[in-house]
Motif scaffolding. Sequence first.
Motif, PDB file in Angstrom:
ATOM      1  N   ALA A  35      12.740  14.902  47.655  1.00  0.00           N
ATOM      2  CA  ALA A  35      12.848  13.558  48.240  1.00  0.00           C
ATOM      3  C   ALA A  35      14.222  13.326  48.853  1.00  0.00           C
ATOM      4  CB  ALA A  35      12.565  12.503  47.174  1.00  0.00           C
ATOM      5  N   ASP A  36      15.277  13.854  48.242  1.00  0.00           N
ATOM      6  CA  ASP A  36      16.618  13.675  48.791  1.00  0.00           C
ATOM      7  C   ASP A  36      16.753  14.363  50.149  1.00  0.00           C
ATOM      8  OD1 ASP A  36      17.476  12.201  46.635  1.00  0.00           O
ATOM      9  OD2 ASP A  36      18.239  13.947  45.539  1.00  0.00           O
ATOM     10  N   GLU A  37      16.136  15.546  50.260  1.00  0.00           N
ATOM     11  CA  GLU A  37      16.177  16.263  51.536  1.00  0.00           C
ATOM     12  C   GLU A  37      15.449  15.460  52.614  1.00  0.00           C
ATOM     13  OE1 GLU A  37      15.197  20.729  53.302  1.00  0.00           O
ATOM     14  OE2 GLU A  37      14.031  19.940  51.621  1.00  0.00           O
ATOM     15  N   ALA A  38      14.285  14.913  52.231  1.00  0.00           N
ATOM     16  CA  ALA A  38      13.513  14.114  53.186  1.00  0.00           C
ATOM     17  C   ALA A  38      14.311  12.903  53.637  1.00  0.00           C
ATOM     18  CB  ALA A  38      12.196  13.676  52.561  1.00  0.00           C
ATOM     19  N   GLN A  91      25.031  18.633  62.314  1.00  0.00           N
ATOM     20  CA  GLN A  91      25.264  20.069  62.463  1.00  0.00           C
ATOM     21  C   GLN A  91      24.957  20.793  61.156  1.00  0.00           C
ATOM     22  OE1 GLN A  91      26.261  21.979  65.093  1.00  0.00           O
ATOM     23  NE2 GLN A  91      26.195  23.790  63.801  1.00  0.00           N
ATOM     24  N   GLU A  92      25.386  20.224  60.051  1.00  0.00           N
ATOM     25  CA  GLU A  92      25.125  20.838  58.741  1.00  0.00           C
ATOM     26  C   GLU A  92      23.636  20.837  58.425  1.00  0.00           C
ATOM     27  OE1 GLU A  92      26.274  20.134  54.015  1.00  0.00           O
ATOM     28  OE2 GLU A  92      27.211  18.918  55.581  1.00  0.00           O
ATOM     29  N   LEU A  93      22.931  19.781  58.860  1.00  0.00           N
ATOM     30  CA  LEU A  93      21.514  19.624  58.514  1.00  0.00           C
ATOM     31  C   LEU A  93      20.600  20.482  59.391  1.00  0.00           C
ATOM     32  CD1 LEU A  93      19.847  17.959  56.492  1.00  0.00           C
ATOM     33  CD2 LEU A  93      19.619  16.198  58.240  1.00  0.00           C
ATOM     34  N   ALA A 150      11.137  16.426  63.249  1.00  0.00           N
ATOM     35  CA  ALA A 150      10.223  17.536  62.977  1.00  0.00           C
ATOM     36  C   ALA A 150      10.231  17.905  61.500  1.00  0.00           C
ATOM     37  CB  ALA A 150      10.618  18.739  63.839  1.00  0.00           C
ATOM     38  N   SER A 151      11.402  17.979  60.888  1.00  0.00           N
ATOM     39  CA  SER A 151      11.488  18.356  59.476  1.00  0.00           C
ATOM     40  C   SER A 151      10.961  17.263  58.556  1.00  0.00           C
ATOM     41  CB  SER A 151      12.933  18.698  59.111  1.00  0.00           C
ATOM     42  OG  SER A 151      13.341  19.880  59.746  1.00  0.00           O
ATOM     43  N   ALA A 163       6.459  15.587  55.026  1.00  0.00           N
ATOM     44  CA  ALA A 163       5.355  14.661  54.737  1.00  0.00           C
ATOM     45  C   ALA A 163       4.031  15.413  54.668  1.00  0.00           C
ATOM     46  CB  ALA A 163       5.290  13.573  55.797  1.00  0.00           C
ATOM     47  N   ARG A 164       3.811  16.382  55.583  1.00  0.00           N
ATOM     48  CA  ARG A 164       2.565  17.158  55.547  1.00  0.00           C
ATOM     49  C   ARG A 164       2.518  18.031  54.293  1.00  0.00           C
ATOM     50  NH1 ARG A 164       3.033  14.604  59.437  1.00  0.00           N
ATOM     51  NH2 ARG A 164       2.344  13.105  57.866  1.00  0.00           N
TER      52      ARG A 164
END
Length: 519
Positions: free
Chosen positions: A117-120, A137-139, A172-173, A178-179
């Motif tokens: 969830a944190d990444e999302a 840039q980091e992400l 996109a990510s 979510a998918r």
Amino acid sequence: MAGNIRHWKERNGRYSARIVIPPHLRPFLDNKTELEIQLGGDKREALRKHAAAVASIQRQIGIARQKHETATGQKAKQPAYPLTAQQIALRDYQNQIDFDAELRAHDPRYAQSGVDADEARRYRDGFAGKLSDDELQELVGARLERARLAGNTDAIKGTSEWRALAQALCVASYEAIAREDERNEGDFTGKPSHPLLANAAPIEDTPAPVTFDNIIDDEVKRRARGKDAKPLPDRTAKKYRDHCAAFAKWRKSKNALTVTAAEGKGWIESLQDAGELGNRTVKAMLQNVRTVMNWGKQNDPANFFPTGNPLKDIKAPDYTVLPSYLRAFTMEEAKLVLTAARKEDKAMFRWIPWLCAYSGMRVSEAGNLRKEDFFEVGGRWFWKVTTVGARSLKTASSERRIPVHKALTDEGLLDFVKAAKSGRLFKGDTKDSVLIQPRISTWVRGFIPYDKRPELSPNHGWRHLFEDFCRRDGVPEDARNYMTGRTDGRSQELYGRSDVMLPGLAAAMDRIQAITMTR
């Protein structure tokens, strides 16, 4: 070509992604001419894997391009395979979805772990505009670099284009996560909700570009094949390339597959409106581009404009043809130029006007003469107009042997030829092979200015004058046609023409009265 999936190859029931490597990058890829990734024998599966395989190949070529730029200091003017931010994001999203499906098919542990969830949340903050460029840039920097290496973008960090692309990749990510979450619950029907992806039209694989140069290269190779091949002369190929390049520059595309009739019509009208070229030249340019398009269709009739050449029915410009006598030298002009030639030290100016005056040769043909082309039969001298030695002639009928007129002998031509070194008789100052026509034309215009005689053809004018000499002095028509390299298309031209005819040809040349000159 047209109608094919770009970078798609099918052979013996097997499918692959294939990209031809640009020649200047091949040294950085082990001198390979192409890169190929096998996609298997299942067409649906191969189609699903195709985009990712193409991206992988494009990245390899991108790395080679990077090495080339470092080695040469040359930077590409634009991306090799440009895509919009939306297109890049859509493909990135689809690649993540495909990878998710592949992991589920091979590792049961994958679906048992929940999403981060944190990444999302980080991706959501990214496309919401809350993150700095450094944080973006980091992400998504690694995926931005892959898109750049693939030649899909040249966006630079710190620009609005770069930030928009980074935000699109965050979309996109986020949607891919979510998918993943939905699939973990057994729901495989989910679709993107963000407008960037939800409203995006499917990316269709477009036909691989077919440039005008590609078509001309293929035609050059085709004509050079076989034992008795008749290669396309370099000068002729250059003419086609130059005219196609002018058309491509005007329409802002080298891709021959996208040519339209409207573009052809607009181009010739723009050339006419510019007023720099005559209608005759504009017509020739259109005809040459149309010819190249015909070659493309002949090479691949099923795919390259199968319904017909779009330039076929465009009406070429009309033009007024000047009477032949206006383009010819008058006797006084001929005497003026030939007298000036006597004072020249440079061989091309000294002898080419005289050769053309007493043979009707094209200036380009005279400029290609070599010492070895002159020969003696029965006490009479001749020279050959030939393609031997990688030389080119306008037509097959241009191959011929011409008697040396007595006026040329009296002028000292044979002394010049005998004293010359082997090879080309007329050379440039720094290299042997030079374009003779513009040099002779400029030289002649020094004596007969354009504003005094605009109709005169400084080079071709000798040809017109020699034809009149032949008519005046009763030279038989077949001898006149042979010496000037003309054809009337009759079958008799295909027979004979051995050394047996040379004395008769010399007799015909002797009928021509010399131009009365004064020293």
